[in-house]
Design an enzyme around this catalytic site. Structure first.
Site, PDB file in Angstrom:
ATOM      1  N   ASN A 213      35.720  27.891  75.389  1.00 25.97           N
ATOM      2  CA  ASN A 213      36.943  28.709  75.376  1.00 25.97           C
ATOM      3  C   ASN A 213      36.964  29.828  74.329  1.00 25.97           C
ATOM      4  O   ASN A 213      37.935  29.951  73.580  1.00 25.97           O
ATOM      5  CB  ASN A 213      38.177  27.809  75.173  1.00 25.97           C
ATOM      6  CG  ASN A 213      38.353  26.874  76.345  1.00 25.97           C
ATOM      7  OD1 ASN A 213      37.940  27.207  77.463  1.00 25.97           O
ATOM      8  ND2 ASN A 213      38.938  25.730  76.124  1.00 25.97           N
TER       9      ASN A 213
ATOM     10  N   PRO B 248      40.945  29.678  82.526  1.00 23.29           N
ATOM     11  CA  PRO B 248      41.863  30.647  83.136  1.00 23.29           C
ATOM     12  C   PRO B 248      43.105  30.892  82.279  1.00 23.29           C
ATOM     13  O   PRO B 248      43.591  32.014  82.190  1.00 23.29           O
ATOM     14  CB  PRO B 248      42.253  29.985  84.448  1.00 23.29           C
ATOM     15  CG  PRO B 248      41.120  29.083  84.768  1.00 23.29           C
ATOM     16  CD  PRO B 248      40.561  28.622  83.458  1.00 23.29           C
ATOM     17  N   SER B 249      43.593  29.853  81.591  1.00 23.54           N
ATOM     18  CA  SER B 249      44.829  30.034  80.823  1.00 23.54           C
ATOM     19  C   SER B 249      44.640  31.085  79.726  1.00 23.54           C
ATOM     20  O   SER B 249      45.588  31.779  79.361  1.00 23.54           O
ATOM     21  CB  SER B 249      45.265  28.701  80.220  1.00 23.54           C
ATOM     22  OG  SER B 249      44.315  28.263  79.284  1.00 23.54           O
TER      23      SER B 249
ATOM     24  N   GLY C 189      34.786  20.309  76.916  1.00 19.90           N
ATOM     25  CA  GLY C 189      33.786  19.726  76.031  1.00 19.90           C
ATOM     26  C   GLY C 189      32.905  18.720  76.757  1.00 19.90           C
ATOM     27  O   GLY C 189      31.683  18.756  76.642  1.00 19.90           O
TER      28      GLY C 189
ATOM     29  N   HIS D 141      44.057  15.863  79.750  1.00 13.44           N
ATOM     30  CA  HIS D 141      42.733  15.345  79.425  1.00 13.44           C
ATOM     31  C   HIS D 141      42.845  13.959  78.801  1.00 13.44           C
ATOM     32  O   HIS D 141      43.880  13.580  78.279  1.00 13.44           O
ATOM     33  CB  HIS D 141      42.033  16.269  78.430  1.00 13.44           C
ATOM     34  CG  HIS D 141      41.806  17.640  78.969  1.00 13.44           C
ATOM     35  ND1 HIS D 141      41.245  17.867  80.203  1.00 13.44           N
ATOM     36  CD2 HIS D 141      42.049  18.854  78.448  1.00 13.44           C
ATOM     37  CE1 HIS D 141      41.156  19.161  80.407  1.00 13.44           C
ATOM     38  NE2 HIS D 141      41.649  19.794  79.358  1.00 13.44           N
TER      39      HIS D 141
END
Ligand SMILES: *[C@@H]1O[C@H](CO)[C@@H](O)[C@H](O)[C@H]1NC(C)=O
Ligand SMILES: *[C@@H]1O[C@H](CO)[C@@H](O)[C@H](O)[C@H]1NC(C)=O
Ligand SMILES: *[C@@H]1O[C@H](CO)[C@@H](O)[C@H](O)[C@H]1NC(C)=O
Ligand SMILES: *[C@@H]1O[C@H](CO)[C@@H](O)[C@H](O)[C@H]1NC(C)=O
Length: 314
Positions: free
Chosen positions: A131, A154-155, A242, A288
């Protein structure tokens, strides 16, 4: 001293972690020198290549996704690959099996702070990051600056770069810190992230003649990986980036080292740490299964399959 596995195995099943007990065992274990167990590692990598085969299927390529393919999204529906989309794919996967000797996968955890592991990370043959995290001078002593592979969620494109609907240069400039690294996006996670998000990232990189390459995770690879981990007992709505990177690294590298992976609010010594090394924004709950994933990594560490670094580097 090194009987840590027993605890972790139990914790993983019971899923209710007694952290102080866990931390104590983990601290005690640090006196055992980590050594790769070749047989365990080979077995693990073998079953991964059978399920997932990163060296052929990690990204969508011209070879694995011919024009006209009906590509299934990770979530909901499918997309027919038009000649125009096909043109955006690389001819083939850029990496082969066990191509890199020692790899560093750098998570964004606050555990990186004051680790002084930057040099060690930069000396790895291949460095994965999640990211587009900051790698500026302010942080490089702890997290290094070398980057060969970096993902973008995408965020981030939506929030930080206004979906790339307006000025594009800030995005191009943000990518400069990663040089010619592979920029990797989950373009085929679900439909709404394809055109208006991942493809735009590719257009920007191409238009600005950035040295970086843009690649898209193959959705079937991610689905297969999800199934692989589910069979190992790791359930989540979606695996964390991750975990995706560690899994890919296991196939592409001979030896995998993790930095910045630690899913708890304190370090193993019990000192509070921030959520990320660059901010303290909390993760959305429920998406997650971080502590759960981490316990699996700790277990793999004890079996000599990968090496988790949670202590400062010397
Ligand atoms: C590795 O796999 C082989 C063949 O499946 C098996 O005989 C062996 O016990 C495994 N080794 C370990 C350490 O799991
Ligand atoms: C991975 O996929 C490639 C291309 O289909 C194939 O040649 C190779 O044998 C596969 N590897 C494994 C371990 O299945
Ligand atoms: C990192 O080190 C600095 C300087 O020694 C110290 O002020 C700071 O509290 C440390 N931060 C953490 C999270 O350990
Ligand atoms: C990428 O950049 C690094 C460092 O700047 C360089 O050593 C390497 O050869 C470059 N790789 C490619 C494929 O251009």
């Amino acid at each position: 001293m090194c009987l840590f596995c027993v605890c972790v195995c139990v914790c993983v099943r019971a899923c209710r972690v007694n952290t102080s007990e866990l931390f104590k065992k983990w601290r005690n274990m640090q006196v055992c020198k980590w050594e790769q167990n070749k047989e365990e590692t080979n077995n693990f990598t073998m079953s991964l290549s059978q399920c997932c085969n990163a060296s052929s299927f990690l990204f969508t390529t011209k070879r694995n996704t011919p024009s006209g393919t009906k590509l299934r999204y990770e979530i909901g529906g499918s997309l027919v690959i038009s000649p125009e989309i096909f043109k955006m794919f690389p001819d083939d996967m850029p990496y082969s099996r066990s191509e890199f000797k020692r790899c560093a996968v750098v998570g964004n955890g606050g555990i990186n702070i004051n680790s002084t592991c930057g040099k060690e990370i930069d000396s790895a043959d291949f460095v994965f990051r999640c990211n587009i995290p900051p790698v500026s001078d302010k942080y490089s002593a702890d997290v290094g600056s070398k980057t060969n592979f970096v993902t973008i969620n995408p965020s981030i494109i939506i929030k930080r770069f206004q979906k790339l609907e307006k000025w594009r240069r800030p995005f191009y400039e943000a990518l400069q810190s990663y040089g010619n690294a592979s920029i990797v996006l989950p373009a085929f996670y679900q439909r709404k992230y394809t055109d208006s998000n991942s493809f735009r990232a590719k257009y920007v990189v191409d238009d600005f003649r950035s040295p970086a390459g843009v690649f898209f995770f193959h959705p079937q690879y991610l689905l297969n990986m999800q199934l692989f981990w589910k069979l190992q007992g790791v359930h989540a709505n979606r695996l964390s980036t991750g975990l995706m990177l560690v899994t890919a690294a296991m196939e592409l590298c001979e030896e995998v080292h993790l930095y910045g992976f630690w899913a708890f609010p304190t370090n193993p010594a019990g000192v509070s740490i921030t959520n990320h090394y660059y901010d303290d924004v909390k993760a959305k709950p429920g998406v997650h299964a971080m502590p759960h994933e981490l316990l699996h990594f700790l277990h793999m560490h004890t079996r000599g399959i990968l090496h988790i670094h949670t202590q400062p580097c010397s």
